[in-house]
Design a protein around this motif. Structure first.
Motif, mmCIF file in Angstrom:
data_model
loop_
_atom_site.group_PDB
_atom_site.id
_atom_site.type_symbol
_atom_site.label_atom_id
_atom_site.label_comp_id
_atom_site.label_asym_id
_atom_site.label_seq_id
_atom_site.Cartn_x
_atom_site.Cartn_y
_atom_site.Cartn_z
ATOM 1 N N ASP A 189 1.219 -1.263 0.425
ATOM 2 C CA ASP A 189 -0.097 0.136 0.002
ATOM 3 C C ASP A 189 0.842 1.721 0.315
ATOM 4 O O ASP A 189 1.099 2.141 -0.588
ATOM 5 C CB ASP A 189 -1.021 -0.257 1.521
ATOM 6 N N ALA A 192 2.140 1.756 -3.711
ATOM 7 C CA ALA A 192 1.372 2.217 -4.545
ATOM 8 C C ALA A 192 1.405 3.697 -4.012
ATOM 9 O O ALA A 192 1.252 4.158 -5.012
ATOM 10 C CB ALA A 192 -0.147 0.904 -4.279
ATOM 11 N N LYS A 223 1.929 -6.956 -7.016
ATOM 12 C CA LYS A 223 1.320 -6.604 -5.930
ATOM 13 C C LYS A 223 1.107 -5.356 -6.321
ATOM 14 O O LYS A 223 -0.647 -4.593 -5.961
ATOM 15 C CB LYS A 223 1.084 -7.327 -5.094
ATOM 16 N N TYR A 226 -1.359 -4.440 -9.199
ATOM 17 C CA TYR A 226 -2.372 -3.991 -9.219
ATOM 18 C C TYR A 226 -2.986 -3.510 -8.465
ATOM 19 O O TYR A 226 -4.695 -2.558 -8.345
ATOM 20 C CB TYR A 226 -3.129 -5.491 -8.284
ATOM 21 N N ARG A 227 -2.878 -2.751 -6.726
ATOM 22 C CA ARG A 227 -3.100 -1.892 -5.907
ATOM 23 C C ARG A 227 -3.415 -0.480 -6.649
ATOM 24 O O ARG A 227 -3.743 0.338 -6.695
ATOM 25 C CB ARG A 227 -2.342 -1.704 -5.094
ATOM 26 N N TRP A 228 -2.232 -0.245 -7.649
ATOM 27 C CA TRP A 228 -2.247 0.951 -8.523
ATOM 28 C C TRP A 228 -3.664 1.741 -9.456
ATOM 29 O O TRP A 228 -4.307 1.968 -9.438
ATOM 30 C CB TRP A 228 -1.158 1.168 -9.073
ATOM 31 N N GLU A 231 -6.983 1.669 -7.546
ATOM 32 C CA GLU A 231 -7.139 2.679 -6.668
ATOM 33 C C GLU A 231 -7.048 3.922 -8.087
ATOM 34 O O GLU A 231 -7.682 4.668 -7.551
ATOM 35 C CB GLU A 231 -5.684 3.198 -5.661
#
Length: 333
Positions: A189, A192, A223, A226-228, A231
């Motif tokens: 987190d 990202a 990962k 993916y979080r990017w 969001e």
């Protein structure tokens, strides 16, 4: 001449079948070139000596493309013991053009070959940024250390300084960071968020992107990507185009290449091969034949709808075709 070519093709198929029977030893490998069973370096060296005398190029191709790099190194030593001469200069006298460069590349150690490709990419009138990126983005931190040391030993020059002299700006900083690449893990987190914040201003903070993309391991970064996407609602490709589209072409190319290699290195290499540029095809087949060429073949088929083997058959002829097909190994149906 045709009879010799047919004999060579038959020999290549025979050696491939023998090698394939040894699959149990190589279970799980993604390489196409595997240890030749019942390997005898003295026998190979003697056959190579005879082939050089008789200008039997087919035998040179058959042996050198059906042995692993470690086995080829043993052949080099055995040839020197037998003849009191080095094999590479002998091959140079017997061969020419692309086939010469391919077989000489096979004689080099992996780190030597990568260092050679980087050196070649920086020589001549222009710098080949794509080849620099291919080598630096697809190698592990340890391999990059070995390449740097080998480059110094082979050419008496500092690789980082050469890269700095051939490039400029943020692109140079990216190459420097790649050369000193790390495989650490961070907090998904947080990474990202840092990437998002780095592009929220009027001008993207390139340094943050370079730092994160070159100091984290691929699993962690995927990962983060993916979080990017969760969001921002945008893919990494869209992000690079939007936030770095007004930067230098080299920097955008560098970031795009790095992200592509992090997400799917075999697909990136398949895209590179698809150009069918001789140096690119040779470079990838030689340097990845014992690592992940099976994965590259799969992605090439998905990308183009055609197998790499069939493409090489159509694009090349003669002994060069035979050598490339031997490294590729087989058809993907």
């Amino acid at each position: 001449m045709q009879g010799m070519v047919n004999k060579t093709k038959t020999a290549l198929k025979t050696e491939e079948m023998v090698t394939a029977s040894d699959d149990d030893m190589w279970w799980g490998t993604l390489g196409t070139v595997r240890p030749f069973p019942d390997f005898n370096e003295e026998k190979d060296a003697l056959q190579i000596q005879d082939a050089l005398k008789e200008k039997d190029v087919g035998t040179l191709v058959r042996i050198l493309t059906n042995r692993t790099n470690a086995q080829r190194q043993s052949i080099v030593k055995a040839y020197h013991t037998l003849t009191k001469k080095d094999l590479a200069p002998a091959l140079k006298k017997a061969l020419s053009g692309d086939l010469e460069s391919l077989l000489l590349g096979l004689l080099m150690l992996p780190g030597q070959f990568d260092a050679h490709r980087l050196r070649q990419a920086m020589q001549g009138l222009g710098t080949d940024e794509e080849t620099l990126l291919e080598v630096l983005c697809t190698r592990t931190p340890q391999q990059l250390k070995d390449i740097t040391a080998t480059y110094k030993q082979e050419y008496g020059k500092d690789l980082e300084k050469d890269l700095m002299s051939e490039t400029s700006g943020d692109f140079t900083k990216l190459l420097q960071a790649l050369l000193k690449r790390e495989n650490s893990t961070g907090v998904i987190d947080e990474d990202a968020k840092d990437l998002i914040n780095a592009v929220n201003g009027k001008k993207a903070d390139v340094a943050v992107w370079i730092r994160i993309l070159t100091t984290r391991d691929p699993d962690h970064l995927n990962k983060v990507f993916y979080r990017w996407e969760v969001e921002t609602g945008k893919t990494m490709a869209q992000a690079l185009q939007q936030h770095f589209g007004d930067t230098s072409g080299d920097l955008q190319l560098g970031l795009h290449t790095l992200v592509s290699c992090i997400q799917n290195p075999s697909l990136y290499l398949a895209q590179r091969i698809h150009s069918m540029k001789g140096a690119v095809v040779q470079g990838i087949l030689v340097s990845h034949s014992e690592e992940d060429l099976l994965s590259v073949r799969v992605d090439y088929r998905r990308l183009t709808g055609t197998s790499l083997y069939s493409t090489l058959q159509k694009a090349y002829k003669g002994h060069l075709q035979e050598a490339l097909l031997a490294l590729c190994r087989s058809e993907d149906l």
